[in-house]
Design a protein around this motif. Structure first.
Motif, PDB file in Angstrom:
ATOM      1  N   PRO A   1       0.802  -1.228   0.000  1.00 45.51           N
ATOM      2  CA  PRO A   1       0.000   0.000   0.000  1.00 45.51           C
ATOM      3  C   PRO A   1       0.837   1.282   0.000  1.00 45.51           C
ATOM      4  CG  PRO A   1       0.102  -0.917   2.187  1.00 45.51           C
ATOM      5  CD  PRO A   1       0.821  -1.877   1.301  1.00 45.51           C
ATOM      6  N   ARG A   2       2.066   1.195   0.500  1.00 39.82           N
ATOM      7  CA  ARG A   2       2.953   2.363   0.495  1.00 39.82           C
ATOM      8  C   ARG A   2       4.248   1.951  -0.169  1.00 39.82           C
ATOM      9  NH1 ARG A   2       0.862   7.004   3.780  1.00 39.82           N
ATOM     10  NH2 ARG A   2      -1.168   6.085   4.168  1.00 39.82           N
TER      11      ARG A   2
ATOM     12  N   GLU B   1       7.925   1.259  -0.743  1.00 36.31           N
ATOM     13  CA  GLU B   1       9.007   1.006   0.205  1.00 36.31           C
ATOM     14  C   GLU B   1      10.012   0.120  -0.491  1.00 36.31           C
ATOM     15  OE1 GLU B   1       8.689  -0.268   4.719  1.00 36.31           O
ATOM     16  OE2 GLU B   1       8.582  -2.005   3.384  1.00 36.31           O
TER      17      GLU B   1
ATOM     18  N   LEU C   1      13.477  -2.401   0.118  1.00 33.87           N
ATOM     19  CA  LEU C   1      14.492  -3.032   0.953  1.00 33.87           C
ATOM     20  C   LEU C   1      15.562  -3.545   0.022  1.00 33.87           C
ATOM     21  CD1 LEU C   1      11.738  -3.647   2.760  1.00 33.87           C
ATOM     22  CD2 LEU C   1      13.351  -5.149   3.915  1.00 33.87           C
TER      23      LEU C   1
ATOM     24  N   VAL D   1      16.731   0.218   4.039  1.00 36.74           N
ATOM     25  CA  VAL D   1      15.286   0.328   3.927  1.00 36.74           C
ATOM     26  C   VAL D   1      14.947   1.773   3.579  1.00 36.74           C
ATOM     27  CG1 VAL D   1      13.081   0.038   5.101  1.00 36.74           C
ATOM     28  CG2 VAL D   1      15.025  -1.405   5.720  1.00 36.74           C
TER      29      VAL D   1
ATOM     30  N   ARG E   1      11.733   4.277   2.983  1.00 36.28           N
ATOM     31  CA  ARG E   1      10.280   4.411   3.072  1.00 36.28           C
ATOM     32  C   ARG E   1       9.982   5.900   3.048  1.00 36.28           C
ATOM     33  NH1 ARG E   1       5.804   1.399   4.715  1.00 36.28           N
ATOM     34  NH2 ARG E   1       4.231   2.644   5.765  1.00 36.28           N
TER      35      ARG E   1
ATOM     36  N   LYS F   1      10.653   9.483   2.476  1.00 36.25           N
ATOM     37  CA  LYS F   1      11.953  10.140   2.384  1.00 36.25           C
ATOM     38  C   LYS F   1      12.927   9.625   3.431  1.00 36.25           C
ATOM     39  CE  LYS F   1      10.664  14.224  -0.080  1.00 36.25           C
ATOM     40  NZ  LYS F   1       9.493  15.090  -0.069  1.00 36.25           N
ATOM     41  N   LYS F   2      12.470   8.675   4.235  1.00 38.25           N
ATOM     42  CA  LYS F   2      13.313   8.160   5.298  1.00 38.25           C
ATOM     43  C   LYS F   2      14.105   6.962   4.798  1.00 38.25           C
ATOM     44  CE  LYS F   2      11.508  11.015   8.261  1.00 38.25           C
ATOM     45  NZ  LYS F   2      10.070  10.985   8.338  1.00 38.25           N
ATOM     46  N   GLN F   3      15.323   6.918   5.246  1.00 41.05           N
ATOM     47  CA  GLN F   3      16.157   5.789   4.853  1.00 41.05           C
ATOM     48  C   GLN F   3      16.939   5.278   6.054  1.00 41.05           C
ATOM     49  OE1 GLN F   3      19.588   6.311   2.138  1.00 41.05           O
ATOM     50  NE2 GLN F   3      18.384   5.068   0.731  1.00 41.05           N
ATOM     51  N   PHE F   4      16.975   3.981   6.232  1.00 41.73           N
ATOM     52  CA  PHE F   4      17.761   3.397   7.305  1.00 41.73           C
ATOM     53  C   PHE F   4      18.705   2.365   6.705  1.00 41.73           C
ATOM     54  CE2 PHE F   4      13.321   3.912   8.360  1.00 41.73           C
ATOM     55  CZ  PHE F   4      13.322   4.715   9.487  1.00 41.73           C
ATOM     56  N   SER F   5      19.876   2.263   7.281  1.00 41.75           N
ATOM     57  CA  SER F   5      20.803   1.220   6.838  1.00 41.75           C
ATOM     58  C   SER F   5      21.292   0.437   8.044  1.00 41.75           C
ATOM     59  CB  SER F   5      22.016   1.829   6.146  1.00 41.75           C
ATOM     60  OG  SER F   5      21.647   2.253   4.855  1.00 41.75           O
TER      61      SER F   5
ATOM     62  N   ASP G   1      -1.023   0.727   7.484  1.00 43.24           N
ATOM     63  CA  ASP G   1      -0.203   0.455   6.293  1.00 43.24           C
ATOM     64  C   ASP G   1       1.200   0.003   6.675  1.00 43.24           C
ATOM     65  OD1 ASP G   1      -2.216   1.047   4.602  1.00 43.24           O
ATOM     66  OD2 ASP G   1      -1.543   3.069   4.112  1.00 43.24           O
TER      67      ASP G   1
ATOM     68  N   ALA H   1       2.155  -3.624   7.020  1.00 40.96           N
ATOM     69  CA  ALA H   1       2.501  -4.430   5.853  1.00 40.96           C
ATOM     70  C   ALA H   1       4.002  -4.451   5.625  1.00 40.96           C
ATOM     71  CB  ALA H   1       1.785  -3.881   4.616  1.00 40.96           C
ATOM     72  N   SER H   2       4.658  -3.439   6.140  1.00 42.78           N
ATOM     73  CA  SER H   2       6.106  -3.327   5.978  1.00 42.78           C
ATOM     74  C   SER H   2       6.813  -4.150   7.053  1.00 42.78           C
ATOM     75  CB  SER H   2       6.501  -1.864   6.112  1.00 42.78           C
ATOM     76  OG  SER H   2       7.841  -1.751   6.520  1.00 42.78           O
ATOM     77  N   PRO H   3       8.043  -4.530   6.798  1.00 42.98           N
ATOM     78  CA  PRO H   3       8.803  -5.207   7.856  1.00 42.98           C
ATOM     79  C   PRO H   3       8.891  -4.357   9.123  1.00 42.98           C
ATOM     80  CG  PRO H   3      10.033  -5.178   5.790  1.00 42.98           C
ATOM     81  CD  PRO H   3       8.802  -4.394   5.558  1.00 42.98           C
ATOM     82  N   LEU H   4       8.821  -3.026   8.963  1.00 40.01           N
ATOM     83  CA  LEU H   4       8.875  -2.161  10.138  1.00 40.01           C
ATOM     84  C   LEU H   4       7.673  -2.393  11.034  1.00 40.01           C
ATOM     85  CD1 LEU H   4       9.966   1.160   8.422  1.00 40.01           C
ATOM     86  CD2 LEU H   4      11.383  -0.399   9.727  1.00 40.01           C
TER      87      LEU H   4
ATOM     88  N   GLU I   1      12.206   7.652  14.327  1.00 47.62           N
ATOM     89  CA  GLU I   1      12.721   8.052  13.023  1.00 47.62           C
ATOM     90  C   GLU I   1      13.626   9.267  13.154  1.00 47.62           C
ATOM     91  OE1 GLU I   1       9.576   8.778  10.293  1.00 47.62           O
ATOM     92  OE2 GLU I   1       9.211   6.644   9.951  1.00 47.62           O
TER      93      GLU I   1
ATOM     94  N   ASP J   1      16.977   8.398  14.714  1.00 51.58           N
ATOM     95  CA  ASP J   1      17.815   7.438  14.013  1.00 51.58           C
ATOM     96  C   ASP J   1      18.596   8.120  12.907  1.00 51.58           C
ATOM     97  OD1 ASP J   1      18.409   4.513  13.658  1.00 51.58           O
ATOM     98  OD2 ASP J   1      17.805   5.060  11.636  1.00 51.58           O
TER      99      ASP J   1
ATOM    100  N   ARG K   1      26.381   4.859  12.467  1.00 52.26           N
ATOM    101  CA  ARG K   1      26.753   4.206  13.727  1.00 52.26           C
ATOM    102  C   ARG K   1      27.966   3.332  13.457  1.00 52.26           C
ATOM    103  NH1 ARG K   1      20.983   3.328  15.004  1.00 52.26           N
ATOM    104  NH2 ARG K   1      21.151   1.895  13.260  1.00 52.26           N
TER     105      ARG K   1
ATOM    106  N   VAL L   1      15.239  19.279   5.207  1.00 51.64           N
ATOM    107  CA  VAL L   1      15.436  17.831   5.259  1.00 51.64           C
ATOM    108  C   VAL L   1      14.538  17.189   4.207  1.00 51.64           C
ATOM    109  CG1 VAL L   1      15.306  15.778   6.704  1.00 51.64           C
ATOM    110  CG2 VAL L   1      15.955  17.958   7.714  1.00 51.64           C
ATOM    111  N   GLU L   2      13.280  17.676   4.140  1.00 56.85           N
ATOM    112  CA  GLU L   2      12.335  17.123   3.165  1.00 56.85           C
ATOM    113  C   GLU L   2      12.854  17.335   1.737  1.00 56.85           C
ATOM    114  OE1 GLU L   2       9.510  15.915   4.675  1.00 56.85           O
ATOM    115  OE2 GLU L   2      10.139  16.692   6.625  1.00 56.85           O
TER     116      GLU L   2
END
Lengths: 201, 787
Positions: free
Chosen positions: A86-87, A89, A91, A100, A102, A104-108, B137, B140-143, B164, B167, B171, B494-495
């Protein structure tokens, strides 16, 4: 918290990788379909992509949540799970890094930061390359069915993993994965259906 | 003793007594303050304050090498456990999740006061519907693995909002549960001292604690594990520099004193003469310390290091007196020359006094006071103290030999001229890399230590904070409000990807005003309950399951605003303390910016966009600082200043020579050897791969100041006669002491001292050579035509 979640999802990606691997392996005889033969068939790697539809059955919700998108593999070690609904994303597992994105956010995260659990993932990767010994170190394997319609059940041997995941069922036809079902310890489960779009040798 | 002498002697004794008294009261420092400028602009002041007392100045980077990964991890844990219980350390991080549970509990409990998403809109039916829809929603994501258990209590996903935002940044890698370098061969640990950067004694104590804790933990490992402790970071640099400067200053003073005493004994062959000869030096040194102490309130160790050079110059006066007063011409010939020499030196050192670099300004004052007092002592006290039958060994034979050498030097003239031209060519060819434009060139930290620091810093994944927004206000609340206003302007960046992200103390501790605002946005239980069915219509999450959410919101409405004390025991306490601090009467909040990792310009911050966004921010005290740019500008400013001051010094010397010699030709003749020596020294440094810093520039000025004495003696009366043998001999002695004084500095491991020593030492020698060779030919035997 985050880290565990990433790991579980990456396990799913790695398992899904099998779906985009070789489907045209040697036509094994229907009788006597063994783990050894399955491994050999899975081990023939190439690049390719597939679509997936994943349904998660969660106790907290009345209905399952559904997501869909694409799985891609690029030799030698880049795996992508691109969710479109639905959104959006994405990986991406490349070498040791899982990223990841999602919105504008990104995590590594680095897989090697996770000790034994990283070994768990590495074992899957090794398996997809046909390394049965590594896979059996992490799971107890049970294979049922024929080459045309088999189900491989993975039971985690490690206590920490078992606290998260009770069982993984992988269904497939020859070297192609069709469905991955992950049963979680809290009773929730997810089912990912995979349709191969194409592959390259 | 003459009648006129008695008052002079009494005056001198009183003066020396006063100097001793002042020196006794003096505060001596060896910290890095001499290397930190007195900053002219607001931005630069922030930079300097950060270097002096900021977070950076208190952060130790620790590496553990050797053994195997398991042993390193065990040691890291043991070391961290010991340091965490030690009052000297505020924060100790090694990758262990010591604060994780308390951090998450705090975030979750106070999520409705902390979440940036909370506003009046958030709890309207439409706002709730959107937020809950997003949370569903996310499942549905792994998060979603993370959020599903919390959904009934936090259906709007406020914890996700907070996590968020926290983070950010890179690191370090982890091995066996603790931080490690990327290659895994080194365990890493960060420790922040409670003592500020300027409190070196406590910093040193903290570092010793670290060493002994390491030794204790290492002893628990099986024998032969052979683990090694590496320590870097600003506190380590500061403490090491202090130790180096202290030991260096003592060592340099001892070595140069020993050399000069030996030299004088060789020349004078008389202990009496030795003691008398050192009298002006000691008086001068005392006067220098007293003058700096009175002028600056303290004396820096580096200034004392330079003091050894003063020994080299002040001792010359006595040499001239002893050697030349015995000769036929006596005082009349050499006093005017000495006077002129002292005056030119004053011109040289005097220029330094106006430097904004505290180390140089001290050096200028120290030298002027020292030289004047040494010269006056030699002129008015020393002659009267000479015993009746005072005699040093006759140096005339030596002088005669020198005359022969002088004639030979005349033959070398063309060779030396060629050398000077060659040097000029080298300087011209390498003019692009002549100057070192990095502020770090002045750093007293040895290159090996800088390399280790860079390695550990890269491992930790904490690159130096280059850009930050700084806000100042009268109290913490106002500073937090200003930080929130700045955050509001930075968030759109940032956006848009102009910046990767930023930190703010208000993330962890919002201003009271902002917290009350958020609280006011929370509806009461009945109201919220009434809105939920509509908000969850069509979603797989029935309103009935959200009763825990209603309870949590109701509890949040009753809760008092979060204060700094509530953060104790979490990692947010450290974050707030590093980013919000008292400076003097005001409070400063720091908002470090992160570069974006992806997008149009990965790794770079769009500074123009940041400036534009901050324009017209409420309160004139919002600054955007580029730390590296600012430090480069600072150095460039210094450099310009030093260049101007040096030119002023040289001009002063030329004017002085012009006024005294009253002949343009003679002035040129005095200056030519000096210019040639400067050229050759610069060429030598360039060929040795050294790029010139401010300190080399100062060294060049000193070559001119010191070397002018020689040129003046060779110029003599301007009649072309060679200096008498006594003068020649005394010049050689004077030169040797100067070269010894500065030359010893060249072997110092303190870059500041080394730069000056390595410039002036060879320069003084060259100045004598050039002065001798280029002197107006006086020996027809040398074959040079008379002009």
């Amino acid at each position: 918290m985050f880290r565990t979640a990433y790991l579980r999802c990456s396990i799913a990606i790695l398992l899904a990788l099998g779906a985009v691997l070789d489907i045209a392996g040697p036509a094994a005889a229907a009788e006597g379909w063994t783990v050894a033969q399955l491994m050999q068939t899975l081990g023939k790697q190439s690049s390719g992509q597939a679509t997936f539809v994943e349904r998660k059955h969660l106790a907290v919700l009345d209905q399952p949540v559904e997501s869909s998108g694409e799985l891609r593999f690029q030799a030698p070690d880049r795996l992508e799970k691109i969710t479109l609904k639905p959104r959006p994303e994405s990986l991406v597992l490349e070498g040791n890094t899982l990223t990841v994105t999602r919105g504008k956010k990104q995590f590594s995260v680095r897989l090697s930061d996770y000790g034994e659990v990283a070994g768990f993932i590495d074992s899957i990767r090794a398996t997809l390359a046909g390394d049965r010994a590594t896979l059996e170190r992490t799971y107890a394997l049970h294979l049922a069915g024929s080459a045309e319609r088999w189900t491989l059940t993975l039971l985690p041997r490690d206590q920490r993993m078992a606290e998260m995941i009770v069982r993984i069922n992988i269904a497939g036809t020859r070297g192609q994965l069709r469905e991955i079902e992950i049963m979680q310890a809290d009773g929730d489960r997810s089912v990912m259906e995979i349709v191969t779009m194409g592959q390259t040798r | 003793m003459t009648r006129r002498f008695v008052p002079a002697l009494l005056l001198w004794l009183a003066f020396v007594g006063t100097c001793i008294a002042v020196a006794g009261q003096t505060r001596f420092t060896t910290d890095l303050s001499a290397f930190l400028p007195e900053a002219p602009s607001e931005e630069q002041r922030v930079l300097v304050e950060q270097l002096r007392d900021g977070v950076v100045s208190r952060l130790l980077l620790v590496g553990i090498e050797g053994g195997d990964a398991g042993q390193r991890a065990q040691l890291s844990r043991g070391l961290a456990r010991q340091l965490r219980t030690d009052a000297a350390f505020g924060m100790v991080a090694n990758g262990e999740p010591v604060h994780r549970e308390r951090d998450q509990a705090l975030l979750f409990t106070h999520r409705y006061l902390l979440s940036p998403a909370i506003g009046a809109e958030r709890f309207t039916t439409a706002g709730l519907r959107q937020a809950i829809g997003e949370s569903v929603d996310l499942l549905a994501s792994p998060l979603g693995m993370l959020t599903k258990a919390l959904l009934p209590r936090d259906p709007t996903g406020e914890l996700m909002q907070l996590l968020e935002r926290l983070d950010g940044g890179a690191r370090p890698a982890t091995r066996d549960g603790v931080w490690a370098s990327r290659d895994g061969r080194r365990a890493l640990l960060l420790a922040q001292t409670r003592a500020s950067g300027s409190d070196l004694d406590r910093q040193q104590a903290a570092i010793s604690t670290l060493h002994s804790a390491f030794a204790e933990e290492a002893a628990k490992l099986p024998a032969g594990a052979n683990l090694k402790l590496l320590i870097s970071g600003a506190p380590a640099f500061a403490v090491d520099s202090r130790a180096t400067i202290e030991s260096e200053v003592t060592r340099l003073a001892l070595v140069s004193t020993a050399i000069i005493v030996a030299l004088l004994l060789f020349i004078y062959r008389s202990p009496t003469a030795l003691v008398l000869g050192l009298l002006p030096v000691v008086s001068g040194a005392l006067a220098g310390v007293a003058a700096v102490s009175l002028g600056f309130g303290m004396v820096h160790g580096v200034t004392l290091g330079f003091g050894t050079t003063l020994i080299g110059e002040a001792v010359d006066y006595a040499i001239y007196l002893f050697v030349q007063s015995g000769t036929r011409d006596g005082r009349d010939t050499f006093w005017p020359t000495i006077r002129l020499g002292v005056l030119t030196s004053i011109c040289g050192f005097g220029a330094l006094m106006f430097s904004g670099f505290p180390g140089l300004a001290q050096l200028g004052l120290y030298s002027i006071a020292g030289l004047v007092v040494a010269a006056l002592t030699t002129r008015f006290i020393l002659p009267h103290l000479l015993p009746a039958r005072f005699a040093i060994r006759d140096v005339t034979p030596l002088g005669m030999q020198l005359r022969g050498l002088l004639a030979a030097a005349g033959k070398l003239r063309w060779l030396l001229i060629a050398l000077a031209f060659a040097a000029g060519g080298v300087v011209y060819a390498q003019r692009d890399r002549l100057w070192n434009h990095e502020l770090s060139a002045l750093s007293p930290v040895p290159p090996a230590a800088q390399a280790l620091d860079l390695a550990l810093r890269t491992d930790v994944g904490a690159p130096d904070v280059r850009y930050m927004v700084v806000v100042r206000a009268a109290d913490p609340e106002a500073a937090l409000q200003a930080a929130e206003a700045a955050s509001g302007r930075l968030q759109p960046l940032v956006e848009s990807g102009a910046i990767g992200g930023f930190e703010s103390p208000s993330f962890y501790l919002p201003s009271r005003a902002r917290q009350l605002e958020r609280k006011a946005a929370l509806p009461d239980a009945a109201e919220l309950r009434a809105r939920l069915p509509e908000a969850t219509r069509g979603l797989p999450l029935p309103a009935a399951r959200l009763e825990p959410f209603v309870e949590d919101v109701a509890a949040a409405r009753e809760r008092a605003p979060l204060t700094r004390a509530d953060l104790d025991g979490t990692s947010f306490a450290i974050a707030v303390d590093s980013l919000l601090m008292r400076q003097g009467e005001r409070w400063t909040a720091l908002l470090p910016l992160r570069a974006p990792t992806t997008g149009a310009h990965p790794g770079e911050i769009d500074t123009a966009a940041v400036r534009h966004a901050l324009e017209g921010a409420p309160g004139s005290d919002t600054l955007f600082i580029d730390m590296k740019g600012e430090s480069d500008r600072l150095y460039a400013g210094y450099f310009r200043e030093a260049l101007l001051l040096s030119l002023a010094g040289v001009l002063g010397i030329v004017a002085l020579l012009g006024a005294t010699l009253r002949s343009a030709r003679r002035v040129v003749r005095v200056l030519l050897p000096l210019a040639a020596s400067v050229l050759v020294v610069v060429a030598g440094l360039l060929l040795a791969g050294v790029a010139l810093t401010i300190l080399h520039l100062v060294g060049l000025l000193l070559i001119v100041a010191v070397g002018s004495n020689y040129a003046l003696f060779f110029d003599g009366k301007g009649d072309g006669s060679a200096p008498p043998p006594g003068t020649l001999a005394s010049m050689l002695f004077a030169n040797l002491t100067t070269v010894a004084g500065f030359g010893v500095l060249a072997f110092s491991s303190v870059p500041v001292l080394q730069a000056i020593g390595g410039t002036v030492g060879p320069g003084a020698l060259l100045a004598l050579l050039f002065a001798a060779a280029l002197a107006r030919p006086s020996c027809p035997a040398a074959g040079a035509p008379e002009r």
